[in-house]
Motif scaffolding. Sequence first.
Motif, PDB file in Angstrom:
ATOM      1  N   PRO A 234       0.019  -5.144   5.880  1.00 24.30           N
ATOM      2  CA  PRO A 234      -0.127  -4.482   4.584  1.00 24.30           C
ATOM      3  C   PRO A 234       0.426  -5.353   3.464  1.00 24.30           C
ATOM      4  N   LEU A 235      -0.169  -5.223   2.289  1.00 23.70           N
ATOM      5  CA  LEU A 235       0.311  -5.905   1.098  1.00 23.70           C
ATOM      6  C   LEU A 235       1.338  -5.012   0.407  1.00 23.70           C
ATOM      7  N   ASP A 236       2.501  -5.565   0.101  1.00 23.32           N
ATOM      8  CA  ASP A 236       3.534  -4.780  -0.573  1.00 23.32           C
ATOM      9  C   ASP A 236       3.153  -4.590  -2.040  1.00 23.32           C
ATOM     10  N   VAL A 237       2.845  -3.348  -2.422  1.00 23.32           N
ATOM     11  CA  VAL A 237       2.427  -3.049  -3.798  1.00 23.32           C
ATOM     12  C   VAL A 237       3.472  -2.194  -4.515  1.00 23.32           C
ATOM     13  N   THR A 238       4.688  -2.213  -3.993  1.00 23.84           N
ATOM     14  CA  THR A 238       5.742  -1.351  -4.528  1.00 23.84           C
ATOM     15  C   THR A 238       5.902  -1.512  -6.039  1.00 23.84           C
ATOM     16  N   ASP A 239       6.090  -2.746  -6.507  1.00 24.23           N
ATOM     17  CA  ASP A 239       6.335  -2.970  -7.935  1.00 24.23           C
ATOM     18  C   ASP A 239       5.099  -2.736  -8.791  1.00 24.23           C
ATOM     19  N   ARG A 240       3.920  -2.791  -8.184  1.00 27.64           N
ATOM     20  CA  ARG A 240       2.695  -2.580  -8.962  1.00 27.64           C
ATOM     21  C   ARG A 240       2.586  -1.154  -9.486  1.00 27.64           C
ATOM     22  N   VAL A 241       3.287  -0.230  -8.849  1.00 25.79           N
ATOM     23  CA  VAL A 241       3.244   1.168  -9.296  1.00 25.79           C
ATOM     24  C   VAL A 241       3.710   1.278 -10.740  1.00 25.79           C
ATOM     25  N   TYR A 242       4.645   0.421 -11.153  1.00 20.84           N
ATOM     26  CA  TYR A 242       5.139   0.451 -12.527  1.00 20.84           C
ATOM     27  C   TYR A 242       4.144  -0.140 -13.523  1.00 20.84           C
TER      28      TYR A 242
ATOM     29  N   THR B 126       0.973  10.543  -9.182  1.00 22.48           N
ATOM     30  CA  THR B 126       1.566   9.424  -9.919  1.00 22.48           C
ATOM     31  C   THR B 126       3.072   9.593 -10.050  1.00 22.48           C
ATOM     32  N   GLU B 127       3.506  10.806 -10.383  1.00 27.33           N
ATOM     33  CA  GLU B 127       4.950  11.053 -10.508  1.00 27.33           C
ATOM     34  C   GLU B 127       5.656  10.823  -9.176  1.00 27.33           C
TER      35      GLU B 127
ATOM     36  N   GLN C 121       5.014   7.270 -17.191  1.00 28.14           N
ATOM     37  CA  GLN C 121       5.254   5.884 -16.804  1.00 28.14           C
ATOM     38  C   GLN C 121       6.449   5.311 -17.568  1.00 28.14           C
ATOM     39  N   LEU C 122       6.542   5.572 -18.852  1.00 34.83           N
ATOM     40  CA  LEU C 122       7.662   5.078 -19.651  1.00 34.83           C
ATOM     41  C   LEU C 122       8.999   5.655 -19.170  1.00 34.83           C
TER      42      LEU C 122
END
Length: 270
Positions: free
Chosen positions: A141-149, A182-183, A229-230
Amino acid sequence: MTAVSFLCTVKNGGDLFMETLKSIRNQTFRDFELVVVDDGSTDRTNERIRKFANENRFPVTLVTTKGVGRGRALNLGVEHCKGTYIMIVDDDDPIHPEKARIQHEAGRSNPEYTVLCTRAFTLLNEDEPEWREISETGEDPLDVTDRVYIKNPVIHSSVMIRKEALEAEGAYDETRKSQFDTELWLRLVTNGHRIGQIPYALTAKRAHRNQAFERKKRLAFLTRTTALQLKYLKKAGVPPYYYVFPAAKFAYGLLPRAVRVQLRKSREQV
C-alpha cells in the motif's frame, strides 16, 4: 469472529442500491457479513433488503430507523458489525468482486495501517462498471496519511477500517450534518493513525445529480468542507504552505458539474 463486515446506510435506495448489494454478494472472499441500516425509507427499500437477505446464505443484519440521520445511522451500523474489519459501501457505489479478498489480505499483511482504501473510478449515472481482472496483488500500500490534509484521497466506499480502532476514536461524529467521512479521516490522522492506499481500482464512485453535493447549495457545502479542513490543519500544526490547498479545493468545487466529472475521469486515465 467474522473477518469482514460490509456496512451500508440507505434511505430510498432504489435500483442503484440493489446493484450495490449484488456487487457485495458477488465477492470471491466469503468470510463476511452485511449490515444495512435503513434510515427511514418511505419506498420499498426495507422490503427489498429483507428479500435479498432471504435469497442469500451469508449473514445479513437489517437495522431499521425512523430517520436518525447519516451520522447516527453509520454508528448504529458500526455497533452491529461483528467483523475485525469494517468495509463501508455507500448505497450507490458498486465494488469489484475481489475487493474484500484483496483488502483483507493487505490488512493482515500491513497492520500499521488503521485504514486501507483503494483507488476508484467514476461511474456516470446508471452505467454498469467494467471491472478489470486482477491477477497480481503483491504491491505494498502507498502511505497517503499526510495527503488527507492536502486533498482527501480516501473515497468512503473504498475503505476498510479496523473496527477496534474506529470504536476507540469515537466512530463517526453524530453532531455533524455532512462530511462525516472527511472529518473521520482528518481526526484519525491527527491522532496518529495511518492510512494506506491499495493501488487497484476496486470501487466505482457513481456520479449523478441526485447526490447531496449536487442537489443542495454547493457553496454552503464547500464552505463547511473548507472550515473542517482548516480546523484540523491548525490542530496538526502543519507547515504554512498546507493552507493553500483548501483554497484550491474550494475553487475547484465551484466549477460546473460537467467540468468536474470530465477532469476527474481524465485523472483516472493517467
